[in-house]
Every structure is written in C-alpha cells, then in structure tokens.
Design an enzyme around this catalytic site. Structure first.
Site, short mmCIF file in Angstrom:
data_model
loop_
_atom_site.label_atom_id
_atom_site.label_comp_id
_atom_site.label_asym_id
_atom_site.label_seq_id
_atom_site.Cartn_x
_atom_site.Cartn_y
_atom_site.Cartn_z
N ARG A 1 0.79 -0.92 -0.15
CA ARG A 1 -0.10 -0.09 0.29
C ARG A 1 1.00 1.42 -0.07
NH1 ARG A 1 -2.89 -3.61 3.02
NH2 ARG A 1 -2.18 -3.36 4.84
N GLU B 1 4.36 -10.32 14.99
CA GLU B 1 3.28 -11.17 16.47
C GLU B 1 3.86 -11.82 16.68
OE1 GLU B 1 -0.31 -9.69 16.46
OE2 GLU B 1 -0.70 -10.00 18.06
#
Ligand code: AMP
Length: 174
Positions: A62, A99
C-alpha cells in the site's frame, strides 16, 4: 472540515481482518475519492517540495499507492521496497519481527546511491517494524532518510519510538 479531518472520516475500520483482534484501517475509500486521494498525495508533496528529495522509497504494497504519485510530483525517482523474493535482481534484505515469527523485505542493491536524499513512505505506522527494516535497508545502501511519512499512525502502538531518531510524519493519528 480540513482535508486531514475528511481523510480521517473516510478511513474505514474493518474489525477482525486479516485475523481476529485486528482492527484493519481500510484506506480504499480515500483512494477511491478523487478529492481525498489528491489531498492525501498533496499532504506529502507539500512537505517536501523544497527538500531536494532525489528518491521516494515506498513499502510493498500500500506504500506504492502513495509513493509513486509523490515521486512523480516531486520529480524524484521511485524505489520499491518489496517482500523478499519479489525483486528480480541482486538485493539487500532485512528481516524484522512480526507479532508471531519474522518477515523479510528487500531492495535492489543499486536502488539508491550513497548520500542520496530519500523520502520513505508507507500507508500506516503500527508497531514500526516494517518501516524500521525499510529505513535500515536504505541506510545500509548509504542513503540519507530525510523523513518517514505515513498516511496513518496508530499512536498507541508506539511505532514512532522504534523509528527514533529519524524524522517521522503521519497525516492522520489514531
Ligand atoms: P508495523 O510493521 O507493525 O508498523 O506494520 C505496518 C504495516 O502493516 C504497514 O505496511 C501496514 O500496511 C500494515 N498494517 C499494520 N497494522 C494495520 C492495521 N491495523 N490496518 C491496516 N494496515 C495495517
């Protein structure tokens, strides 16, 4: 309403995407609105109009949406920083922690020259791991990262701290 407020209003929250517990900030309503897309690009362009930016580096995927428009307007070159394995020529790469597990991004070895003034752009700053890895790639190649710009910052994740002392700008902060 300012253009920043209008962009903030247009960003769509999508709960539990791409996995449970993540509140995804969907920028497609901003991209799809002619005035808002232009305003978003212009926020970045106007910050750097006189900064002598030579390259705009942007992060897969993006970041490309804004980075290419900003590079065009600033009359700068464009550097895609991609997920590992996508670039065809020799690359520098940088792993970073997610994560769960790790990821790796890469840049062509000749994408920037030592001393070049580079603006780094991505759509969103969360924990800062992705942008930090991208900045490290540019710095490994000898470029000067003039600023790291984001359309959106999730301030509660404190990604800014990870990127310090590099200059950071985010148009919209949550
Ligand atoms: P981070 O490395 O944690 O700063 O994550 C930044 C990257 O993940 C950016 O390229 C974003 O596009 C994407 N990202 C992370 N969190 C979100 C979110 N809540 N909504 C949309 N994109 C996100």
């Amino acid at each position: 309403m300012s253009s920043i407020e209008a962009i903030k209003k247009a960003v769509r929250d999508v709960p539990d995407f791409p996995k449970p517990g993540i509140l995804f900030k969907d920028i497609t309503p901003v991209l799809g609105d002619p005035a808002l897309f232009r305003a978003a690009v212009d926020i970045f362009v106007s910050r750097h109009a006189k900064a002598g930016i030579q390259k705009v580096a942007c992060i897969d995927a993006r970041g490309f949406l804004f980075g290419s428009a900003v590079a065009y307007a600033l009359k700068a070159g464009l550097v895609p920083i991609r997920k590992k394995g996508k670039l065809p020529y020799q690359t520098l790469s940088q792993a970073y922690a997610l994560e769960y597990g790790t990821a790796e991004i890469a840049m062509h070895i000749d994408a920037v020259k030592p001393g070049e003034k580079v603006l780094l752009i991505d759509d969103l700053l969360a924990t800062g791991g992705t942008a930090q890895a991208a900045a490290m790639l540019l710095e490994k190649a000898g470029a000067t990262v003039v600023e790291i710009d984001f359309l959106i910052e999730l301030a509660f994740l404190k990604g800014r701290d990870k990127l310090a002392p590099r200059p950071i700008f985010a148009a919209v902060v949550y």
